[in-house]
Design a protein around this motif. Structure first.
Motif, short mmCIF file in Angstrom:
data_model
loop_
_atom_site.label_atom_id
_atom_site.label_comp_id
_atom_site.label_asym_id
_atom_site.label_seq_id
_atom_site.Cartn_x
_atom_site.Cartn_y
_atom_site.Cartn_z
N ASN A 107 6.17 4.74 3.60
CA ASN A 107 4.74 5.09 3.39
C ASN A 107 3.43 4.20 2.82
O ASN A 107 3.16 5.07 3.58
CB ASN A 107 5.47 5.99 4.76
N LEU A 108 3.72 3.98 2.11
CA LEU A 108 2.12 4.10 1.84
C LEU A 108 2.05 2.69 2.52
O LEU A 108 2.36 2.04 2.91
CB LEU A 108 2.60 3.45 0.40
N SER A 109 0.45 2.68 2.12
CA SER A 109 -0.35 1.97 3.05
C SER A 109 -0.85 0.30 1.47
O SER A 109 -0.51 0.73 0.75
CB SER A 109 -1.88 2.26 3.46
N ILE A 110 -0.84 -0.85 2.83
CA ILE A 110 -1.08 -1.67 1.06
C ILE A 110 -2.55 -1.68 0.39
O ILE A 110 -2.65 -2.28 -0.49
CB ILE A 110 -1.61 -3.06 2.01
N TYR A 111 -2.80 -0.51 0.99
CA TYR A 111 -3.93 0.41 0.49
C TYR A 111 -4.22 0.44 -1.05
O TYR A 111 -5.24 1.57 -1.82
CB TYR A 111 -5.80 0.73 0.78
N ASP A 112 -3.35 2.10 -1.18
CA ASP A 112 -3.02 3.23 -1.71
C ASP A 112 -2.90 2.16 -3.45
O ASP A 112 -2.55 1.31 -3.74
CB ASP A 112 -1.40 3.85 -1.31
#
Length: 272
Positions: free
Chosen positions: A28-33
């Motif tokens: 569930n990582l974001s595109i910014y991680d």
């Protein structure tokens, strides 16, 4: 003279700061991680990188310097740095003849990040993860991993192209011992047959000294010697596999890194 004394002399001269990378599988990582794999951030004012067949490249790694905030003048103080490779074949986009030619791989730096872009926008533009885009054996890994960084001190290892010449000088200047450059490993092995364990630099890392399962490409091709700084290393582990238990490295010129210029990069991976 002991191997400990030699090691300390090499350490005093070559020790630098490195950032060991620890990964954790997360879906569930974001595109910014900061992460290995997954869906990348992208600024659509730029053209998304493609390979020589026109296929979109896949995200290998992403580091968000806005969030990580490294207190290190060698690294960007803001923005997102990304590493992409092709998943169209089992050589992971590397060009064995021109390893610094960014054709089937790319390093991209976004100096200013637009945090209003959504993952849905990215996916709607046909950007895929390794798992979505390729057979398992065409990618070093298929899952997505959050990555964390820990600063360590690292000493030059026997795989580095400069190791032998530095040891020759240290032996001569500090211990009054003359050894030919091509005999350094034999000499150290006579003192301690496991000496190389003191110089191991395996693992995932940002900066530091590289490891190779075969040899440093900069040693045999002097045109590559300008890539004097390890930027990123991704190793084989229980979830990641480069060929037959290999390791991948991205190199850059020190001045280019200081100027946030990622146009000139050397990409290498080798295996047993």
């Amino acid at each position: 003279m002991t191997i400990e004394e030699i090691y300390e002399a090499i350490k005093n001269e070559t020790c630098i700061k490195s950032y060991k990378i620890k990964k954790e599988k997360m879906d569930n990582l974001s595109i910014y991680d900061s992460k290995f794999g997954g869906i990348p951030y992208w600024d659509f004012s730029k053209e998304f990188p493609t390979d020589s067949k026109g296929e979109k490249l896949n995200l290998l790694a992403q580091i968000n310097f806005d969030k990580e905030r490294f207190n290190d003048d060698r690294l960007p103080q803001k923005g997102i740095l990304q590493f992409y490779i092709s998943s169209n074949d089992d050589i992971y986009g590397m060009n064995f003849d021109e390893q610094d030619k960014q054709t089937d791989w790319r390093v991209v730096y976004h100096e200013n990040v637009n945090y209003n872009i959504t993952e849905e926008e990215i996916k709607n533009n046909g950007i895929k993860t390794f798992k979505e885009a390729t057979p398992e054996y065409y990618a070093p890994f298929n899952d997505t991993y959050k990555i964390n960084f820990k600063m360590i001190d690292e000493v030059m290892n026997c795989y580095d192209e400069n190791f032998n010449s530095i040891v020759v000088r240290i032996l001569k200047d500090k211990f009054n011992v003359i050894v030919e450059e091509n005999k350094v490993n034999d000499y150290l092995e006579q003192i301690d047959e496991k000496y190389y364990e003191r110089f191991e630099t395996w693992g995932h890392k940002l900066l530091g000294y590289p490891a190779f399962t075969q040899s440093d490409p900069r040693y045999y091709n002097k045109e590559y010697s300008k890539y004097n700084t390890l930027l990123l290393q991704i190793d084989t582990d229980e979830n990641i596999m480069w060929g037959d238990s290999g390791v991948a490295n991205f190199f850059i010129d020190k001045e280019d890194l200081e100027n946030n210029n990622f146009n000139n990069i050397l990409y290498n991976w080798d295996c047993c």
